[in-house]
Design a protein around this motif. Structure first.
Motif, PDB file in Angstrom:
ATOM      1  N   LYS A  80       1.032  -1.225   0.031  1.00  0.00           N
ATOM      2  CA  LYS A  80      -0.155  -0.011   0.056  1.00  0.00           C
ATOM      3  C   LYS A  80       0.660   1.300  -0.057  1.00  0.00           C
ATOM      4  O   LYS A  80       2.023   1.298   0.548  1.00  0.00           O
ATOM      5  CB  LYS A  80      -0.870   0.007   1.265  1.00  0.00           C
ATOM      6  CG  LYS A  80      -0.261   0.642   2.480  1.00  0.00           C
ATOM      7  CD  LYS A  80      -1.253   1.029   3.470  1.00  0.00           C
ATOM      8  CE  LYS A  80      -1.666   2.442   3.474  1.00  0.00           C
ATOM      9  NZ  LYS A  80      -0.719   3.433   4.145  1.00  0.00           N
ATOM     10  N   SER A  82       0.685   5.431   0.786  1.00  0.00           N
ATOM     11  CA  SER A  82      -0.064   6.778   0.874  1.00  0.00           C
ATOM     12  C   SER A  82       0.812   7.976   0.362  1.00  0.00           C
ATOM     13  O   SER A  82       1.893   8.023   0.382  1.00  0.00           O
ATOM     14  CB  SER A  82      -0.410   6.865   2.448  1.00  0.00           C
ATOM     15  OG  SER A  82      -0.274   8.337   2.586  1.00  0.00           O
ATOM     16  N   THR A  83       0.161   8.907  -0.019  1.00  0.00           N
ATOM     17  CA  THR A  83       0.667  10.038  -0.889  1.00  0.00           C
ATOM     18  C   THR A  83       1.158  10.941   0.114  1.00  0.00           C
ATOM     19  O   THR A  83       1.681  12.109   0.014  1.00  0.00           O
ATOM     20  CB  THR A  83      -0.012  10.709  -2.053  1.00  0.00           C
ATOM     21  OG1 THR A  83      -1.301  11.262  -1.410  1.00  0.00           O
ATOM     22  CG2 THR A  83      -0.357   9.886  -3.348  1.00  0.00           C
ATOM     23  N   VAL A 196      -2.358  -1.273  -3.452  1.00  0.00           N
ATOM     24  CA  VAL A 196      -3.360  -0.188  -3.293  1.00  0.00           C
ATOM     25  C   VAL A 196      -2.771   1.322  -2.825  1.00  0.00           C
ATOM     26  O   VAL A 196      -2.060   1.094  -2.124  1.00  0.00           O
ATOM     27  CB  VAL A 196      -4.323  -0.638  -2.175  1.00  0.00           C
ATOM     28  CG1 VAL A 196      -5.552   0.557  -1.689  1.00  0.00           C
ATOM     29  CG2 VAL A 196      -5.193  -1.895  -2.777  1.00  0.00           C
ATOM     30  N   LEU A 197      -3.561   2.133  -3.545  1.00  0.00           N
ATOM     31  CA  LEU A 197      -2.928   3.469  -3.192  1.00  0.00           C
ATOM     32  C   LEU A 197      -3.697   4.411  -2.552  1.00  0.00           C
ATOM     33  O   LEU A 197      -5.213   4.307  -2.806  1.00  0.00           O
ATOM     34  CB  LEU A 197      -2.591   4.170  -4.609  1.00  0.00           C
ATOM     35  CG  LEU A 197      -1.772   3.446  -5.660  1.00  0.00           C
ATOM     36  CD1 LEU A 197      -1.715   4.201  -7.028  1.00  0.00           C
ATOM     37  CD2 LEU A 197      -0.261   3.561  -5.121  1.00  0.00           C
ATOM     38  N   ASP A 198      -3.395   5.224  -1.651  1.00  0.00           N
ATOM     39  CA  ASP A 198      -4.248   6.170  -0.876  1.00  0.00           C
ATOM     40  C   ASP A 198      -4.060   7.507  -1.341  1.00  0.00           C
ATOM     41  O   ASP A 198      -2.801   8.085  -0.746  1.00  0.00           O
ATOM     42  CB  ASP A 198      -4.003   5.903   0.648  1.00  0.00           C
ATOM     43  CG  ASP A 198      -4.818   6.783   1.470  1.00  0.00           C
ATOM     44  OD1 ASP A 198      -5.786   7.469   1.151  1.00  0.00           O
ATOM     45  OD2 ASP A 198      -4.918   6.822   2.580  1.00  0.00           O
ATOM     46  N   VAL A 199      -4.430   8.090  -2.337  1.00  0.00           N
ATOM     47  CA  VAL A 199      -4.213   9.290  -2.654  1.00  0.00           C
ATOM     48  C   VAL A 199      -5.013  10.561  -2.032  1.00  0.00           C
ATOM     49  O   VAL A 199      -6.120  10.657  -2.184  1.00  0.00           O
ATOM     50  CB  VAL A 199      -4.298   9.378  -4.185  1.00  0.00           C
ATOM     51  CG1 VAL A 199      -3.819  10.664  -4.910  1.00  0.00           C
ATOM     52  CG2 VAL A 199      -3.701   8.256  -4.922  1.00  0.00           C
ATOM     53  N   ALA A 217      -4.440   9.555  -8.991  1.00  0.00           N
ATOM     54  CA  ALA A 217      -5.046   8.088  -8.811  1.00  0.00           C
ATOM     55  C   ALA A 217      -4.737   7.530  -9.985  1.00  0.00           C
ATOM     56  O   ALA A 217      -4.349   6.329 -10.291  1.00  0.00           O
ATOM     57  CB  ALA A 217      -5.955   8.293  -7.875  1.00  0.00           C
ATOM     58  N   VAL A 221      -2.665   4.034 -11.277  1.00  0.00           N
ATOM     59  CA  VAL A 221      -3.405   2.875 -11.590  1.00  0.00           C
ATOM     60  C   VAL A 221      -2.871   2.408 -12.981  1.00  0.00           C
ATOM     61  O   VAL A 221      -2.569   1.371 -13.204  1.00  0.00           O
ATOM     62  CB  VAL A 221      -4.569   3.056 -11.281  1.00  0.00           C
ATOM     63  CG1 VAL A 221      -5.397   1.660 -12.072  1.00  0.00           C
ATOM     64  CG2 VAL A 221      -5.061   3.271  -9.635  1.00  0.00           C
ATOM     65  N   ALA A 233      -7.183   2.382  -6.133  1.00  0.00           N
ATOM     66  CA  ALA A 233      -6.746   3.518  -5.514  1.00  0.00           C
ATOM     67  C   ALA A 233      -7.627   4.097  -4.548  1.00  0.00           C
ATOM     68  O   ALA A 233      -9.108   3.851  -5.337  1.00  0.00           O
ATOM     69  CB  ALA A 233      -6.141   4.467  -6.460  1.00  0.00           C
ATOM     70  N   SER A 431     -13.049   6.215  -5.349  1.00  0.00           N
ATOM     71  CA  SER A 431     -11.830   5.113  -5.364  1.00  0.00           C
ATOM     72  C   SER A 431     -11.749   4.870  -7.038  1.00  0.00           C
ATOM     73  O   SER A 431     -12.636   5.195  -7.910  1.00  0.00           O
ATOM     74  CB  SER A 431     -12.418   3.783  -5.087  1.00  0.00           C
ATOM     75  OG  SER A 431     -13.737   3.462  -5.508  1.00  0.00           O
TER      76      SER A 431
END
Ligand code: URA
Length: 433
Positions: A80, A82-83, A196-199, A217, A221, A233, A431
């Motif tokens: 994962k 996070s930005t 998985v990205l948390d933008v 995001a 992706v 994301a 998302s």
């Protein structure tokens, strides 16, 4: 091939070929292309952008500029990212939850810089915890307990390291293709099959608007998919800190409370943790949304995630009794901050809150600084909550009394107190799947 031709092409809005992008990344990393030409190309990209193909190729070449981690011997590898944010302790909880559900989180994380915290600093606040492991230790721990987390190795995407330093001083950080390829080159090099990205968007994030965060995001992706990874994301708000405790030891303490079943009332951190974990489960195991959400919640509520967290801390040399006996230390000088007015807490300049924590000693003002791991802020107010003048709203912790005044001024300047009950932005704005 000549660098001047690439600069001219991009300046005129013409796409670069795969070969030209490879020539640039290799030449710049080896020192054969000078900074001024690389800076000119970055500025042209800043204004002309890049196509999806150009972004994917740039990322792939940057990833290949250094060593890559081979996780292919491990099952269901996930990562994962996070930005960056304030009070964002999610990795500390998502990783053990994911590992408890049968996924393998073998992860590299960064240190804090500027107003944002970093997972490696947070973990180093646990006595004995080792964030530098040999490759063999890294892989065997991942195999044994399903999780391991270390600092980034020196040779991870060196092209990005060099380019990022150049962008930082040439006004070219804020370019969507350059940000997306920078982040994704490191994520791809770290080897997980599902990411998985948390933008983040908002006052504490790189991207100030939801629209820009969504575009970033989507770009990331697409890059991940073009390079053969399973990607998803979330776009989440950083209009307020994610959780009420900001600082290194303070965030480990908060993570432990959440793993033991507490939910800091009025803050969204638990919701984001569960959504990120569920996204990893859906992506890696193909679970449907409801099933994945239930599994994530059950793993947290049953205490299985906490048990895995303790196993993880012990595996990397950390003192488990420090966690179990709640020996989290707070810096010796404490000051209670009170509300300057009555009303509703409608806004917080979250970057300023992060900066206030840094001024107390919790973060780095420049690379190489050693943060005071016990310093930081505990917010005793909540987003959108009602305030009375002089009501306590925060506790500051520092080891140096002289740091209080500047931090307090910055913190008070961050508050937006309104006469009307505010409508808060949605925490999970959307998302990308
Ligand atoms: N984080 C990165 O790693 N790279 C960027 O370009 C911006 C944020």
């Amino acid at each position: 091939m000549r660098m001047i031709e690439l600069i001219e092409k991009k300046k005129n809005g013409v796409e670069l070929s795969d070969g030209e992008i490879a020539y640039f990344v290799e030449g710049y990393t080896k020192g054969e292309i000078p900074d001024y030409q690389a800076a000119a190309l970055c500025m042209a990209i800043r204004f002309r952008g890049m196509s999806g193909r150009e972004r994917a190729v740039l990322t792939d070449r940057m990833m290949r500029s250094g060593s890559t981690v081979d996780l292919s011997s491990l099952p269901h590898t996930v990562d994962k990212h996070s930005t960056g944010g304030v009070g964002d302790l999610t990795s500390l909880v998502v990783a053990p939850l994911a590992a408890s559900c049968g996924l393998t989180m073998a992860k590299m994380s960064g240190r804090g810089l500027g107003h944002t915290g970093g997972t490696v600093d947070k973990l180093e606040s646990i006595p004995g915890f080792r964030t530098a492991l040999s490759e063999e230790e890294f892989l065997s721990q991942a195999k044994r307990i399903g999780m391991v987390l270390v600092g980034q190795t020196a040779n991870l995407a060196p092209a990005d390291k060099k380019l990022y330093a150049l962008r930082d001083v040439t006004g070219t950080v804020d370019s969507l293709p350059l940000i997306a390829s920078s982040i994704m080159s490191k994520k791809l090099a770290a080897g997980a099959e599902s990411i998985v990205l948390d933008v983040k968007y908002g006052s504490g994030a790189f991207m100030k608007t939801e629209e820009d965060a969504r575009a970033l995001a989507e770009a990331m992706v697409d890059i991940g998919r073009a390079n053969g990874r399973k990607m998803a994301a979330l776009v989440t708000s950083m209009e307020f800190p994610l959780a009420p405790q900001i600082g290194n030891t303070l965030e480990v303490e908060e993570a432990v409370k959440i793993l033991r079943g507490e939910d800091p009332a009025g803050w969204g951190v638990r919701e984001v943790i569960l959504r990120l974990t569920a996204s990893l489960l859906s992506l890696s195991l193909g679970m449907d949304g409801d099933g994945a959400a239930k599994k994530a919640e059950d793993t947290l509520v049953s205490g299985a995630g906490y048990k895995k967290f303790l196993e993880w801390i012990a595996a990397q040399g950390g003192d488990v009794s420090y966690i179990e006996e709640n020996r989290f230390e707070r810096a010796g000088v404490k000051k209670v901050i009170v509300s300057p007015a009555s009303g509703w807490l409608a806004r917080m300049d979250t970057e300023a809150v992060g900066t206030a924590a840094c001024l107390l000693g919790a973060g780095r003002m420049k690379l190489g600084d050693q943060p005071d791991l016990t310093a930081g802020i505990v917010l005793t107010c909540t987003p959108g909550g009602k305030l009375e003048k002089d009501q306590p709203i925060a506790e500051f912790y520092t080891s140096d009394e002289k740091k209080l005044a500047d931090a307090e001024a910055v913190f008070l300047g961050s508050l937006g107190i309104s006469d009307e009950k505010p409508i808060l932005p949605k925490l999970i704005a959307g998302s990308v799947r």
